[in-house]
Write a protein that holds these residues in place. Sequence first.
Motif, PDB file in Angstrom:
ATOM      1  N   GLY A  97       0.797  -1.209   0.000  1.00  0.00           N
ATOM      2  CA  GLY A  97       0.000   0.000   0.000  1.00  0.00           C
ATOM      3  C   GLY A  97       0.824   1.251   0.000  1.00  0.00           C
ATOM      4  O   GLY A  97       1.660   1.446   0.865  1.00  0.00           O
ATOM      5  N   LEU A  98       0.616   2.117  -0.981  1.00  0.00           N
ATOM      6  CA  LEU A  98       1.331   3.370  -1.070  1.00  0.00           C
ATOM      7  C   LEU A  98       0.356   4.524  -0.917  1.00  0.00           C
ATOM      8  O   LEU A  98      -0.767   4.459  -1.399  1.00  0.00           O
ATOM      9  CB  LEU A  98       2.035   3.500  -2.427  1.00  0.00           C
ATOM     10  CG  LEU A  98       3.094   2.446  -2.755  1.00  0.00           C
ATOM     11  CD1 LEU A  98       3.666   2.722  -4.141  1.00  0.00           C
ATOM     12  CD2 LEU A  98       4.214   2.484  -1.738  1.00  0.00           C
ATOM     13  N   VAL A  99       0.792   5.585  -0.266  1.00  0.00           N
ATOM     14  CA  VAL A  99      -0.028   6.780  -0.175  1.00  0.00           C
ATOM     15  C   VAL A  99      -0.018   7.450  -1.540  1.00  0.00           C
ATOM     16  O   VAL A  99       1.044   7.653  -2.118  1.00  0.00           O
ATOM     17  CB  VAL A  99       0.525   7.748   0.892  1.00  0.00           C
ATOM     18  CG1 VAL A  99      -0.290   9.029   0.926  1.00  0.00           C
ATOM     19  CG2 VAL A  99       0.506   7.073   2.253  1.00  0.00           C
ATOM     20  N   VAL A 165      -8.084   2.240   0.352  1.00  0.00           N
ATOM     21  CA  VAL A 165      -8.298   1.843   1.739  1.00  0.00           C
ATOM     22  C   VAL A 165      -7.717   2.938   2.623  1.00  0.00           C
ATOM     23  O   VAL A 165      -6.494   3.056   2.751  1.00  0.00           O
ATOM     24  CB  VAL A 165      -7.620   0.484   2.053  1.00  0.00           C
ATOM     25  CG1 VAL A 165      -7.910   0.076   3.492  1.00  0.00           C
ATOM     26  CG2 VAL A 165      -8.114  -0.587   1.095  1.00  0.00           C
ATOM     27  N   MET A 166      -8.599   3.771   3.183  1.00  0.00           N
ATOM     28  CA  MET A 166      -8.176   4.936   3.932  1.00  0.00           C
ATOM     29  C   MET A 166      -7.263   5.781   3.038  1.00  0.00           C
ATOM     30  O   MET A 166      -7.694   6.252   2.009  1.00  0.00           O
ATOM     31  CB  MET A 166      -7.495   4.528   5.236  1.00  0.00           C
ATOM     32  CG  MET A 166      -8.385   3.657   6.134  1.00  0.00           C
ATOM     33  SD  MET A 166      -9.883   4.481   6.718  1.00  0.00           S
ATOM     34  CE  MET A 166      -9.171   5.560   7.960  1.00  0.00           C
ATOM     35  N   GLU A 205     -14.094   1.942   5.456  1.00  0.00           N
ATOM     36  CA  GLU A 205     -12.699   2.258   5.159  1.00  0.00           C
ATOM     37  C   GLU A 205     -12.342   1.969   3.707  1.00  0.00           C
ATOM     38  O   GLU A 205     -11.289   2.394   3.220  1.00  0.00           O
ATOM     39  CB  GLU A 205     -11.768   1.430   6.051  1.00  0.00           C
ATOM     40  CG  GLU A 205     -11.944   1.646   7.539  1.00  0.00           C
ATOM     41  CD  GLU A 205     -11.048   0.709   8.344  1.00  0.00           C
ATOM     42  OE1 GLU A 205     -10.086   0.164   7.763  1.00  0.00           O
ATOM     43  OE2 GLU A 205     -11.324   0.524   9.539  1.00  0.00           O
ATOM     44  N   LEU A 206     -13.223   1.260   3.007  1.00  0.00           N
ATOM     45  CA  LEU A 206     -12.909   0.735   1.683  1.00  0.00           C
ATOM     46  C   LEU A 206     -13.750   1.406   0.604  1.00  0.00           C
ATOM     47  O   LEU A 206     -14.966   1.533   0.735  1.00  0.00           O
ATOM     48  CB  LEU A 206     -13.171  -0.780   1.662  1.00  0.00           C
ATOM     49  CG  LEU A 206     -12.930  -1.519   0.353  1.00  0.00           C
ATOM     50  CD1 LEU A 206     -11.445  -1.585   0.043  1.00  0.00           C
ATOM     51  CD2 LEU A 206     -13.522  -2.926   0.428  1.00  0.00           C
TER      52      LEU A 206
END
Length: 223
Positions: A97-99, A165-166, A205-206
Amino acid sequence: MTDLGARIREAAGFIGGLDKLEPALTGVSRRTLSDYVAAKSEPKASTLIEIARATGVSVGWLMGEEEEIVATGNLLLDHENIVRLPRFDARASAGRGLVPVNEMPIGEVAFGRDFLRNLGANPEYCYIVEARGDSMWPTIPDGALLIADASKTEVDDGRIYHFNVMDRALVKRARWSMDGKLYLTSDNIAAGYPSEEFTADRIDELRVGGRIMFTGHAPMPLR
């Protein structure tokens, strides 16, 4: 009012104004829409796609990258046979997961509408993101450009999606369990990436960006 704000207002006018647009968007209030129009804030990429979807205009036109729009049926398009897909610098991670770096489009890539339709995609709702990481190898290698369809947000078992996701952007395969839990899984089993579980108490959150319809990449080296 910036060009983006002006075009959001103009696009909303096609369906009766901002009050008509608000119910079609996810988590966006009338006040937030007014802030977009007044250039007090800018919409995220996912919201920009929702605005385009709801009003029948292209993301490129909203961004000021297309000068004219021509009515075709109930959609507003600038060319009959070619569609320019917005490319986002979200770098959706095929890993942990990357921002997202930047949630506004950084460019466009032209595709034939027939090519996209033959994939089973809706050309007017497609966009491009770049995959990073090896968790979806060999299905999706690191650096692959992915065509996602934002109109396909119903999560089917076994298909690959761009998820938000968030504050993370992910490319994962969806798996449903018999008891109704959703798991975001990786194809690279040997790497040992854990699945992420979503039950009813985490569903807020999704968000589903879109289903991955096509993977484009350079020839992969031998492993």
